[in-house]
Design a protein around this motif. Structure first.
Motif, short mmCIF file in Angstrom:
data_model
loop_
_atom_site.label_atom_id
_atom_site.label_comp_id
_atom_site.label_asym_id
_atom_site.label_seq_id
_atom_site.Cartn_x
_atom_site.Cartn_y
_atom_site.Cartn_z
N THR A 293 0.88 -1.16 0.00
CA THR A 293 0.00 0.00 0.00
C THR A 293 0.92 1.21 0.00
O THR A 293 1.77 1.34 0.88
CB THR A 293 -0.89 0.04 1.26
OG1 THR A 293 -1.44 -1.25 1.51
CG2 THR A 293 -2.01 1.04 1.09
N ALA A 294 0.75 2.08 -0.99
CA ALA A 294 1.70 3.19 -1.12
C ALA A 294 1.01 4.44 -1.65
O ALA A 294 0.02 4.37 -2.39
CB ALA A 294 2.85 2.80 -2.06
N CYS A 295 1.53 5.58 -1.27
CA CYS A 295 1.07 6.83 -1.85
C CYS A 295 2.23 7.82 -1.85
O CYS A 295 3.20 7.66 -1.11
CB CYS A 295 -0.14 7.39 -1.10
SG CYS A 295 0.16 7.77 0.63
N ALA A 296 2.13 8.81 -2.72
CA ALA A 296 3.20 9.79 -2.85
C ALA A 296 2.64 11.08 -3.42
O ALA A 296 1.58 11.10 -4.06
CB ALA A 296 4.31 9.26 -3.74
N ALA B 80 6.60 13.82 -0.87
CA ALA B 80 6.36 12.85 0.20
C ALA B 80 6.13 11.49 -0.43
O ALA B 80 5.63 11.39 -1.55
CB ALA B 80 5.16 13.25 1.04
N SER B 81 6.51 10.46 0.29
CA SER B 81 6.29 9.10 -0.20
C SER B 81 6.25 8.15 0.99
O SER B 81 7.15 8.17 1.84
CB SER B 81 7.41 8.67 -1.16
OG SER B 81 7.25 7.33 -1.57
N VAL B 82 5.21 7.33 1.04
CA VAL B 82 5.12 6.32 2.10
C VAL B 82 4.72 4.99 1.47
O VAL B 82 3.91 4.94 0.55
CB VAL B 82 4.10 6.72 3.20
CG1 VAL B 82 4.60 7.89 4.00
CG2 VAL B 82 2.73 7.03 2.61
N VAL B 83 5.33 3.94 1.96
CA VAL B 83 5.04 2.59 1.48
C VAL B 83 4.87 1.69 2.68
O VAL B 83 5.73 1.67 3.58
CB VAL B 83 6.17 2.03 0.58
CG1 VAL B 83 5.82 0.61 0.11
CG2 VAL B 83 6.42 2.93 -0.62
#
Length: 348
Positions: free
Chosen positions: A18-21, A31-34
């Motif tokens: 699950t990821a968003c950026a 920003a980037s989170v995984v």
């Protein structure tokens, strides 16, 4: 008045990350989170679709808020929302698509349905000076193909696997050898300690016409060897990993040589050889591609390692590329478990 910056939120939920950026038009990752689901799937030795979908449902909203907070932004600062709308495990894809549609509707933002594979195909342009056209090796857990990339949404497939993908083969062989999950990275680590000539394994498709791949026979050859030997020692496991990886790389090299002949006829002045997808993180694959590019006086480019595996940055960037061409989608767009790259239409 200064022109407002374009900032796109990208959401990825097509498999087990699950990821968003947040990415702007300059290619800056704000920003980037995984969030990886390795722990959820580890005991099964592979991705379980229902577990993956439930995990996406639990994490997607939380990660989007974390992403916005990381960049000190809110939904009002966004220009558009992009989402991996296929191909992939349909349960997870639906979670991402419905979340993106809700954000787009609630905040009156353009909605962009990104082909997951196009995310992999374009992300190298984010960090490298790459112009169209280029030759792309797209290799991951679900796909292995060679494509001419003439532009956003403009892809010509030169070859693809006729059975399993390279990434799947890595994972299945790792499972046979009982070296842990995730299989691909563990196999690569073991291969560095082994002798690639210890086991005689076939190189499927080598020398054949065309650019297609095949990996199922190679997996079978490994299984036959393992069953013949019985319990493998750690040293034998390392040797098998090295031998298997060498066979995969040799097949890729052969297929690329065939593809380059076609590509150079189609685009005589093109100079870029690009790799994308999770298997692009493999060091032996990258080394081979550098050698092939050098031989043909081309420039080899690859995304940073953290953008090879599934991530939100590649979806946000592909969304930006499409947004700048005026390519947005309606909110009735349907998530797709299958969506070949060559079916994309930039005139839609």
């Amino acid at each position: 008045m200064a022109k407002k910056k374009q900032i796109v939120l990208g959401i990825e939920s097509s498999c087990d990350e699950t990821a968003c950026a947040l990415v702007n038009e300059k290619g800056e990752v704000l920003a980037s989170v995984v969030w990886s689901q390795y722990d959820e799937h580890r005991r099964f030795g592979g991705v379980v679709p229902e577990i993956a979908a439930r995990a996406h449902l639990e994490k997607c909203d939380v990660l989007i808020r974390e992403c916005l907070d990381q960049a000190s932004l809110d939904f009002k600062d966004l220009t558009a929302v992009a989402v991996a709308a296929g191909p992939g495990l349909i349960g997870g894809v639906l979670v991402g698509v419905m979340t993106a549609k809700a954000i787009a509707f609630a905040h009156n933002l353009p909605f962009i349905a990104v082909n997951h594979l196009e995310g992999h195909a374009l992300v190298a342009r984010l960090s490298n000076s790459i112009s169209f056209p280029y030759l792309l090796l797209l290799t991951s857990g679900g796909h292995c193909q060679i494509l001419e990339v003439a532009g956003v949404g403009k892809y010509k497939k030169l070859g693809a696997t006729i059975d399993d993908s390279a990434g799947e083969a890595f994972d299945k062989v790792a499972k046979m050898l009982e070296i842990g999950y995730p299989g691909g990275p563990n196999l690569e680590k073991r291969a560095k300690l082994g002798n690639p000539k210890a086991f005689q394994l076939p190189i499927p498709m080598k020398g054949r016409a065309g650019c297609d791949f095949s990996f199922s026979g190679l997996k079978t050859a490994v299984r036959v060897q393992v069953e013949r030997i019985g319990a493998l020692s750690d040293a034998q496991k390392n040797d098998m990993c090295a031998s298997f990886q060498a066979a995969v790389v040799a097949q890729m090299r052969d297929r690329l040589e065939h593809a380059l002949k076609i590509f150079k006829k189609d685009f005589p002045k093109a100079k870029d050889l690009v790799v994308g997808g999770g298997v692009a993180a493999n060091g032996a694959v990258r080394q081979m591609l550098e050698e092939v590019a050098s031989k043909h006086k081309m420039v080899f480019s690859a995304p940073p390692i953290n953008y090879c595996t599934d991530n939100g940055v590649m979806i946000a960037w592909a969304g930006l590329e499409r947004l700048q061409l005026g390519l947005t989608d309606k909110l009735d767009f349907k998530a797709r478990p299958r969506w070949p790259l060559e079916d994309l239409d930039t005139n839609a």
